[in-house]
Design a protein around this motif. Structure first.
Motif, PDB file in Angstrom:
ATOM      1  N   VAL A 160      43.586  51.739   3.326  1.00 45.36           N
ATOM      2  CA  VAL A 160      42.661  51.198   4.326  1.00 45.36           C
ATOM      3  C   VAL A 160      41.294  51.873   4.208  1.00 45.36           C
ATOM      4  CG1 VAL A 160      42.166  50.982   6.789  1.00 45.36           C
ATOM      5  CG2 VAL A 160      44.484  50.563   5.938  1.00 45.36           C
ATOM      6  N   ILE A 161      41.314  53.209   4.117  1.00 45.42           N
ATOM      7  CA  ILE A 161      40.058  53.954   4.016  1.00 45.42           C
ATOM      8  C   ILE A 161      39.346  53.638   2.710  1.00 45.42           C
ATOM      9  CG2 ILE A 161      39.073  56.279   3.806  1.00 45.42           C
ATOM     10  CD1 ILE A 161      41.183  57.251   5.750  1.00 45.42           C
ATOM     11  N   TRP A 162      40.110  53.506   1.623  1.00 42.85           N
ATOM     12  CA  TRP A 162      39.507  53.197   0.323  1.00 42.85           C
ATOM     13  C   TRP A 162      38.825  51.837   0.341  1.00 42.85           C
ATOM     14  CZ3 TRP A 162      38.253  55.916  -3.838  1.00 42.85           C
ATOM     15  CH2 TRP A 162      37.844  55.212  -4.972  1.00 42.85           C
ATOM     16  N   VAL A 163      39.465  50.840   0.936  1.00 40.40           N
ATOM     17  CA  VAL A 163      38.869  49.505   1.021  1.00 40.40           C
ATOM     18  C   VAL A 163      37.585  49.541   1.844  1.00 40.40           C
ATOM     19  CG1 VAL A 163      39.164  47.181   1.965  1.00 40.40           C
ATOM     20  CG2 VAL A 163      41.003  48.227   0.641  1.00 40.40           C
ATOM     21  N   LEU A 164      37.618  50.241   2.989  1.00 43.35           N
ATOM     22  CA  LEU A 164      36.423  50.345   3.824  1.00 43.35           C
ATOM     23  C   LEU A 164      35.296  51.071   3.092  1.00 43.35           C
ATOM     24  CD1 LEU A 164      38.019  51.232   7.293  1.00 43.35           C
ATOM     25  CD2 LEU A 164      36.944  49.063   6.634  1.00 43.35           C
ATOM     26  N   PHE A 165      35.653  52.134   2.401  1.00 41.03           N
ATOM     27  CA  PHE A 165      34.662  52.898   1.633  1.00 41.03           C
ATOM     28  C   PHE A 165      34.066  52.046   0.517  1.00 41.03           C
ATOM     29  CE2 PHE A 165      34.020  55.674  -2.169  1.00 41.03           C
ATOM     30  CZ  PHE A 165      32.842  56.278  -1.762  1.00 41.03           C
ATOM     31  N   THR A 166      34.909  51.276  -0.158  1.00 34.74           N
ATOM     32  CA  THR A 166      34.428  50.407  -1.230  1.00 34.74           C
ATOM     33  C   THR A 166      33.474  49.349  -0.696  1.00 34.74           C
ATOM     34  OG1 THR A 166      36.492  50.735  -2.472  1.00 34.74           O
ATOM     35  CG2 THR A 166      35.146  48.839  -3.082  1.00 34.74           C
ATOM     36  N   CYS A 167      33.811  48.762   0.439  1.00 36.07           N
ATOM     37  CA  CYS A 167      32.926  47.769   1.065  1.00 36.07           C
ATOM     38  C   CYS A 167      31.577  48.395   1.403  1.00 36.07           C
ATOM     39  CB  CYS A 167      33.564  47.209   2.335  1.00 36.07           C
ATOM     40  SG  CYS A 167      35.006  46.161   2.051  1.00 36.07           S
ATOM     41  N   TRP A 168      31.610  49.599   1.950  1.00 38.25           N
ATOM     42  CA  TRP A 168      30.374  50.285   2.308  1.00 38.25           C
ATOM     43  C   TRP A 168      29.514  50.560   1.073  1.00 38.25           C
ATOM     44  CZ3 TRP A 168      26.910  51.306   5.766  1.00 38.25           C
ATOM     45  CH2 TRP A 168      26.037  52.394   5.601  1.00 38.25           C
ATOM     46  N   MET A 169      30.153  51.036   0.001  1.00 41.19           N
ATOM     47  CA  MET A 169      29.398  51.367  -1.210  1.00 41.19           C
ATOM     48  C   MET A 169      28.819  50.117  -1.866  1.00 41.19           C
ATOM     49  SD  MET A 169      28.888  54.497  -1.580  1.00 41.19           S
ATOM     50  CE  MET A 169      27.952  54.121  -3.062  1.00 41.19           C
ATOM     51  N   PHE A 170      29.553  49.008  -1.831  1.00 33.89           N
ATOM     52  CA  PHE A 170      28.996  47.765  -2.370  1.00 33.89           C
ATOM     53  C   PHE A 170      27.757  47.356  -1.573  1.00 33.89           C
ATOM     54  CE2 PHE A 170      33.227  46.341  -4.358  1.00 33.89           C
ATOM     55  CZ  PHE A 170      32.782  46.650  -5.633  1.00 33.89           C
ATOM     56  N   ALA A 171      27.826  47.517  -0.265  1.00 30.53           N
ATOM     57  CA  ALA A 171      26.682  47.174   0.590  1.00 30.53           C
ATOM     58  C   ALA A 171      25.489  48.069   0.266  1.00 30.53           C
ATOM     59  CB  ALA A 171      27.063  47.307   2.057  1.00 30.53           C
ATOM     60  N   VAL A 172      25.741  49.370   0.141  1.00 28.93           N
ATOM     61  CA  VAL A 172      24.674  50.308  -0.192  1.00 28.93           C
ATOM     62  C   VAL A 172      24.093  49.998  -1.563  1.00 28.93           C
ATOM     63  CG1 VAL A 172      24.164  52.731  -0.716  1.00 28.93           C
ATOM     64  CG2 VAL A 172      25.581  52.157   1.261  1.00 28.93           C
ATOM     65  N   GLN A 173      24.973  49.791  -2.529  1.00 27.11           N
ATOM     66  CA  GLN A 173      24.547  49.572  -3.905  1.00 27.11           C
ATOM     67  C   GLN A 173      23.580  48.396  -4.031  1.00 27.11           C
ATOM     68  OE1 GLN A 173      25.321  51.255  -6.989  1.00 27.11           O
ATOM     69  NE2 GLN A 173      23.611  49.922  -7.523  1.00 27.11           N
ATOM     70  N   TYR A 174      23.953  47.268  -3.472  1.00 28.02           N
ATOM     71  CA  TYR A 174      23.163  46.056  -3.700  1.00 28.02           C
ATOM     72  C   TYR A 174      21.995  45.899  -2.731  1.00 28.02           C
ATOM     73  CZ  TYR A 174      26.635  44.716  -7.096  1.00 28.02           C
ATOM     74  OH  TYR A 174      27.444  44.696  -8.208  1.00 28.02           O
ATOM     75  N   GLN A 175      22.148  46.370  -1.493  1.00 24.86           N
ATOM     76  CA  GLN A 175      21.030  46.272  -0.567  1.00 24.86           C
ATOM     77  C   GLN A 175      19.923  47.259  -0.913  1.00 24.86           C
ATOM     78  OE1 GLN A 175      21.897  45.479   3.741  1.00 24.86           O
ATOM     79  NE2 GLN A 175      24.008  45.903   3.118  1.00 24.86           N
ATOM     80  N   ASP A 176      20.260  48.309  -1.613  1.00 25.27           N
ATOM     81  CA  ASP A 176      19.277  49.346  -1.911  1.00 25.27           C
ATOM     82  C   ASP A 176      18.191  48.870  -2.865  1.00 25.27           C
ATOM     83  OD1 ASP A 176      18.383  52.178  -1.783  1.00 25.27           O
ATOM     84  OD2 ASP A 176      18.860  52.136  -3.912  1.00 25.27           O
ATOM     85  N   PHE A 177      18.444  47.852  -3.676  1.00 24.01           N
ATOM     86  CA  PHE A 177      17.418  47.405  -4.628  1.00 24.01           C
ATOM     87  C   PHE A 177      16.155  46.956  -3.903  1.00 24.01           C
ATOM     88  CE2 PHE A 177      21.234  46.737  -7.356  1.00 24.01           C
ATOM     89  CZ  PHE A 177      20.874  47.624  -8.358  1.00 24.01           C
ATOM     90  N   ALA A 178      16.304  46.209  -2.828  1.00 23.23           N
ATOM     91  CA  ALA A 178      15.136  45.746  -2.069  1.00 23.23           C
ATOM     92  C   ALA A 178      14.441  46.925  -1.392  1.00 23.23           C
ATOM     93  CB  ALA A 178      15.553  44.704  -1.037  1.00 23.23           C
ATOM     94  N   PHE A 179      15.216  47.854  -0.819  1.00 26.96           N
ATOM     95  CA  PHE A 179      14.622  49.036  -0.198  1.00 26.96           C
ATOM     96  C   PHE A 179      13.852  49.848  -1.239  1.00 26.96           C
ATOM     97  CE2 PHE A 179      17.744  48.150   3.114  1.00 26.96           C
ATOM     98  CZ  PHE A 179      17.127  48.589   4.270  1.00 26.96           C
TER      99      PHE A 179
END
Length: 240
Positions: A160-179
């Motif tokens: 459960v924690i791994w899935v949540l962490f993976t979702c968070w990192m995907f969000a950080v990874q791809y949203q960061d390009f615009a930032f």
């Protein structure tokens, strides 16, 4: 709900990659993902096949059914652990092209240039982009190691924690390009994403789901960059 909106932003990326004027900027990230992701999965499949063949030689005949049990477990582990790590590595290589794609998507959506840098200025900016990816990698690795260990110590809680962490990192990874295109510090990026966790986790969950779908997963990187940029434009751009 914000989580469903985040999911929708990812899906919007499928329309954006087919937009006239953006297709040529999608091509290079797409090719990088196809070559590296497709090639590595082929290697892993071959490695698993050899490993299970060796295991069958060691097991007595009456335990040969174990292979059918272990294959799904191995595939599940690869899909939900390897894919997130590989995404970080692939994005490190493709960072300059993903940053350019994000910039062009923002121009398409807003009609306004981020800056007036020419091609040579963009080339000079590559080391900074790669350094940014290195910062994200250093943010990712310690947490990934800890959660991966937990995955084996407490399998149910760990998954459960791994899935949540993976979702968070995907969000950080791809949203960061615009930032990053707007020269916003990575610490500030994380702060903003945490203030809209529903959007972030919804978007990251969409990336995770599509990363596990054969063939479609080859499109995930450019689709996610486009979708994340649309999310930036509509939720963060006016703050800067």
């Amino acid at each position: 709900m914000q989580s469903s909106q985040g999911f929708q932003y990812f899906l919007a990326g499928f329309n954006l990659i087919n937009t006239k004027g953006l297709k040529r900027f999608v091509l290079i990230p797409l090719l990088i993902n196809v070559i590296l992701f497709g090639g590595s999965l082929f290697f892993i499949y071959d490695w698993l096949t050899q490993g299970f063949a060796y295991l069958n030689e060691l097991l007595p005949t009456w335990l040969s059914w174990l292979e059918w049990l272990l294959w799904p477990i191995a595939i599940f582990t690869i899909l939900f652990s390897y894919t997130s790590l590989f995404s970080i590595i692939t994005n490190f290589i493709a960072a300059p092209f993903n940053g350019l794609l994000s910039e062009k998507v923002e121009l398409h959506l807003t009609g306004k240039k981020i800056n007036d840098d020419g091609f040579l200025d963009t080339i000079k900016d590559v080391p900074r982009m790669l350094a940014r990816e290195g910062t994200k990698l250093m943010y990712y690795l310690p947490k990934a190691i800890g959660f991966f260990i937990l995955l084996w110590v407490l399998p149910v809680v760990g998954q459960v924690i791994w899935v949540l962490f993976t979702c968070w990192m995907f969000a950080v990874q791809y949203q960061d390009f615009a930032f990053d295109n707007h020269k916003i510090h990575f610490r500030e990026t994380r702060k903003q994403l945490k203030q809209n966790q529903g959007l972030s986790y919804g978007f990251g969950f969409a990336v995770l789901i599509f990363t596990t779908i054969p063939l479609l997963n080859l499109l995930v990187m450019p689709v996610a960059v486009c979708g994340a940029t649309k999310l930036w434009v509509e939720n963060y751009r006016d703050q800067y």
